[in-house]
Design an enzyme around this catalytic site. Structure first.
Site, PDB file in Angstrom:
ATOM      1  N   ASP A 156     -45.599 -33.519 -19.457  1.00 40.14           N
ATOM      2  CA  ASP A 156     -45.342 -33.899 -18.199  1.00 40.14           C
ATOM      3  C   ASP A 156     -45.145 -35.369 -18.009  1.00 40.14           C
ATOM      4  OD1 ASP A 156     -45.019 -33.457 -15.534  1.00 40.14           O
ATOM      5  OD2 ASP A 156     -47.001 -33.288 -14.944  1.00 40.14           O
ATOM      6  N   TYR A 168     -47.412 -33.177 -24.719  1.00 40.49           N
ATOM      7  CA  TYR A 168     -48.668 -32.910 -25.189  1.00 40.49           C
ATOM      8  C   TYR A 168     -48.736 -32.208 -26.502  1.00 40.49           C
ATOM      9  CZ  TYR A 168     -49.491 -33.411 -19.945  1.00 40.49           C
ATOM     10  OH  TYR A 168     -49.455 -33.896 -18.527  1.00 40.49           O
ATOM     11  N   PHE A 172     -40.315 -31.920 -16.339  1.00 38.84           N
ATOM     12  CA  PHE A 172     -40.112 -32.441 -17.733  1.00 38.84           C
ATOM     13  C   PHE A 172     -39.860 -31.169 -18.420  1.00 38.84           C
ATOM     14  CE2 PHE A 172     -42.361 -34.097 -21.613  1.00 38.84           C
ATOM     15  CZ  PHE A 172     -41.388 -34.803 -21.909  1.00 38.84           C
ATOM     16  N   SER A 195     -42.813 -28.270  -9.589  1.00 38.03           N
ATOM     17  CA  SER A 195     -42.841 -29.496  -8.733  1.00 38.03           C
ATOM     18  C   SER A 195     -41.816 -30.525  -9.374  1.00 38.03           C
ATOM     19  CB  SER A 195     -44.185 -30.210  -8.472  1.00 38.03           C
ATOM     20  OG  SER A 195     -44.639 -30.539  -9.655  1.00 38.03           O
ATOM     21  N   GLY A 251     -51.290 -27.481 -12.812  1.00 36.00           N
ATOM     22  CA  GLY A 251     -50.235 -26.529 -13.410  1.00 36.00           C
ATOM     23  C   GLY A 251     -50.897 -25.119 -13.635  1.00 36.00           C
ATOM     24  N   ASP A 252     -51.996 -25.116 -14.254  1.00 36.90           N
ATOM     25  CA  ASP A 252     -52.722 -24.056 -14.569  1.00 36.90           C
ATOM     26  C   ASP A 252     -53.131 -23.361 -13.562  1.00 36.90           C
ATOM     27  OD1 ASP A 252     -52.666 -24.993 -17.280  1.00 36.90           O
ATOM     28  OD2 ASP A 252     -54.270 -26.077 -16.812  1.00 36.90           O
TER      29      ASP A 252
END
Length: 293
Positions: free
Chosen positions: A120, A125, A149, A184, A220-221
């Protein structure tokens, strides 16, 4: 949810002992919405990685396979839905694919939501090789929920406007997923976040809402779990309900944090948000926008 319909989710993603991200963000909301949830953890950490330190380990491919074997041996491997999130492992991503194929063969109505957790805000990650690995599995999910992203990484297209976002989403549709939710993104610093829901051969739906300041790890989860939980009502209703709950829980989190803005104070207020999960509250903060700017 009708009581005579039993919906069972296999959720495979990260786990933290303290706080809310991965399976800890997903399980409670899905249970509140009436789903039975079985979890397999891809990593088990003391807390999420935005704290100054974290401890714990990734779960090996062999460990995950052992758990799946145990479920099958006891006739427990029968799911209507599957939700996947964070993994750093190519071999675990391959397990996701194989499990979906098995479950889909047993149930033609099986629904798989893949949250392609790559990173992100320009920061990866996971190892870079995971980008290509996800690209090779995009024909598998029914629903894909990238952030901006991740959408750019998966399509190699720059997303600056709503039109750019829709063009990139259409590229993902060509690769397989019939439903794509861009969770988003910002447009030109207007103070809002935008969310786009798209299904093949239908006009996309665009919502906007004020950007809330804070680093909300696990949001997000939570988003992916809520959308999966409401998906049986149709994409637009599911997305609207998801966003109404998200706005309520994030506002609740900010209020609980007060003047402190650190990883501990900004842990998502998911449990206290039970009512907002069960009955998404109406809010003037959420409005529908035009897909053409």
């Amino acid at each position: 949810m009708a009581e005579d319909i039993q919906r069972r989710v296999l959720s495979i993603q990260s786990h933290v002992v303290h706080g809310y991200c991965g399976n800890r963000s997903a399980t409670f909301p899905l249970q509140v919405l009436g789903y039975e949830v079985d979890c397999i953890n891809t990593v088990q950490f003391s807390n999420h990685t935005q704290y100054k330190t974290h401890t714990g380990n990734a779960i090996s491919e062999e460990d995950i396979q052992q758990l799946i074997t145990g479920l099958k041996e006891n006739d427990l491997f029968n799911y209507t839905h599957m939700l996947t999130g964070y993994t750093r492992s190519l071999s675990v991503l391959n397990i996701f694919t194989n499990l979906v194929q098995e479950l889909r063969e047993a149930n033609k109505d099986f629904v798989y939501l893949c949250d392609p957790v790559l990173g992100d805000n320009g920061l990866l990650y996971v190892p870079e090789e995971m980008i290509g690995a996800y690209k090779n599995t995009l024909h598998i999910p029914n629903i894909l929920t990238p952030n901006k992203f991740e959408l750019e990484l998966l399509t190699e297209l720059k997303v600056v406007t709503i039109e750019h976002a829709i063009a990139a989403i259409n590229e993902l549709h060509k690769l397989g997923p019939k439903t794509v939710i861009l969770t988003s993104f910002e447009i030109g610093g207007d103070g809002n976040l935008y969310c786009i829901g798209s299904q093949v051969d239908t006009e996309p739906v665009v919502f906007k809402f004020p950007k809330l300041e804070g680093n909300f790890v696990g949001s997000g989860d939570l988003f992916a779990a809520l959308f999966l939980g409401w998906n049986h009502l149709g994409m637009k209703t599911a997305l609207k309900n998801t966003l109404k709950t998200m706005i309520a829980i994030l506002n609740r989190t900010i209020k609980a944090a007060g003047k402190e803005r650190n990883p501990k104070s900004l842990e998502l207020q998911i449990i206290r948000g039970k009512q907002e999960i069960e009955t998404p509250p109406e809010t003037h903060e959420l409005t529908q926008a035009s897909p053409v700017q």
